[in-house]
Design an enzyme around this catalytic site. Structure first.
Site, short mmCIF file in Angstrom:
data_model
loop_
_atom_site.label_atom_id
_atom_site.label_comp_id
_atom_site.label_asym_id
_atom_site.label_seq_id
_atom_site.Cartn_x
_atom_site.Cartn_y
_atom_site.Cartn_z
N ASN A 13 0.87 -1.18 0.00
CA ASN A 13 0.00 0.00 0.00
C ASN A 13 0.90 1.23 0.00
OD1 ASN A 13 -1.84 2.02 0.46
ND2 ASN A 13 -2.38 1.36 2.54
N TRP A 14 1.05 1.84 -1.18
CA TRP A 14 1.99 2.96 -1.31
C TRP A 14 1.42 4.26 -0.76
CZ3 TRP A 14 4.33 2.33 -6.97
CH2 TRP A 14 4.91 1.06 -7.07
N HIS A 98 -9.72 1.37 4.39
CA HIS A 98 -8.49 1.54 5.16
C HIS A 98 -8.76 2.50 6.32
CE1 HIS A 98 -4.42 2.67 6.28
NE2 HIS A 98 -4.02 1.57 5.70
N GLU A 100 -7.17 4.90 7.46
CA GLU A 100 -6.92 6.32 7.14
C GLU A 100 -8.10 6.92 6.40
OE1 GLU A 100 -3.11 5.66 5.33
OE2 GLU A 100 -2.30 5.12 7.28
N GLU A 170 -5.75 -4.70 10.41
CA GLU A 170 -4.71 -3.72 10.68
C GLU A 170 -5.02 -2.96 11.96
OE1 GLU A 170 -2.56 -2.57 6.78
OE2 GLU A 170 -4.29 -1.29 6.98
N GLY A 176 2.33 2.09 10.88
CA GLY A 176 3.36 3.11 10.76
C GLY A 176 4.05 3.47 12.06
N SER A 210 3.11 -2.23 10.51
CA SER A 210 4.54 -2.35 10.82
C SER A 210 5.10 -3.72 10.49
CB SER A 210 4.80 -1.97 12.28
OG SER A 210 4.43 -0.63 12.51
N GLY A 231 2.72 -1.19 4.32
CA GLY A 231 2.79 0.23 3.96
C GLY A 231 4.23 0.68 3.80
N GLY A 232 4.83 1.15 4.88
CA GLY A 232 6.18 1.73 4.84
C GLY A 232 7.19 0.86 4.12
#
Ligand code: PGA
Length: 252
Positions: A13-14, A98, A100, A170, A176, A210, A231-232
């Protein structure tokens, strides 16, 4: 593990990272790391880079995913993107709900359910994200929160359709932050998700929050965890593929 084999799946997931030029560099690095025979890989760039990344993925086994979509087929929804627009670009997966989007864009359970229905109708595979806040986690309310989100998200889908979907558990406090959930803790919540809706026994359920090459193997050793939403660590070709390869060494 259910009777049906759930092939591991890792989705990058960019988020709101990478211009078109940067996205090309990243996806080339992922493709160049070679095939990962034990898992399905998906990359989810921002909308603006979907076409370019799709072009770079031609001939590879890696699938293209989007990070969101609108539920309507078309209409006066300024700034929104439909399922058909994604399909035209070769998109096969779409992340929906998501945390966010739920937090910053007021996406409700009902909206997620409508998006899941629209994605299925378009032939896309939804990756439905669910998760609890730190306060809910501390109060022992994780299972209640995520099973409610899951039930709502799939309220307009049949068990057969649900079996082809993907869920990503998640925990919001793990996204993150470097505070990855414990493998057994994540597995217990994912087990509850799997049991709460008919059809999810066959579906792939991922862990996200993470995840990295150091913790992927232990997470993937758990019976209910079928992969990761990353993600990261998906913003660098080496570290994304390293997560996948680390977990491939885990015999399931
Ligand atoms: P993270 O993000 O891997 O950076 O924690 C995961 C996600 O938000 O999907």
């Amino acid at each position: 593990m259910s009777a049906a084999f759930r092939r591991p799946l890792f989705a990058g997931n960019w988020k709101m990272h990478k211009t078109v030029a940067e996205a090309r560099v990243l996806v080339r690095a992922i493709v160049a790391r070679g095939p990962c025979p034990g898992a399905d890989l998906v990359v989810c760039p921002p909308f603006t880079a979907l076409a370019a990344v799709g072009e770079e993925l031609r001939g590879s086994e890696i699938a293209l995913g989007a990070q969101n979509m609108h539920e309507a087929p078309c209409g006066p929804f300024t700034g929104e993107i439909s399922a058909a627009m994604l399909c035209e670009l070769g998109v096969r997966y779409v992340i929906l709900g998501h945390s966010e989007r739920r937090e910053y864009f007021n996406e409700t359970d009902a909206a997620v359910a409508r998006k899941v229905r629209a994605a299925l109708d378009a032939g896309l595979v939804p990756i439905v994200a669910v998760g609890e806040t730190a306060a809910e986690h501390a109060a022992g309310a994780a299972v209640a929160k995520v099973t409610a989100q899951t039930l709502a998200a799939f309220s307009a889908a049949s068990a057969q359709e649900i079996g082809r979907c993907v869920v990503a558990y998640e925990p919001i406090w793990a996204i993150g932050t470097g505070n990855v959930d414990t493998p057994s803790g994540a597995d217990a919540v994912i087990g509850a998700i799997r049991a709460c809706v008919p059809g999810l026994g066959e579906a792939r359920i991922l862990y996200g929050g993470s995840m990295n090459a150091d913790n992927a193997r232990a997470l993937m050793a758990e019976p209910n965890i079928d992969g990761g939403l990353i993600g990261g660590r998906s913003l660098d070709g080496d570290s994304f593929v390293a997560c996948v390869l680390a977990s491939e060494h885990e015999s399931r």
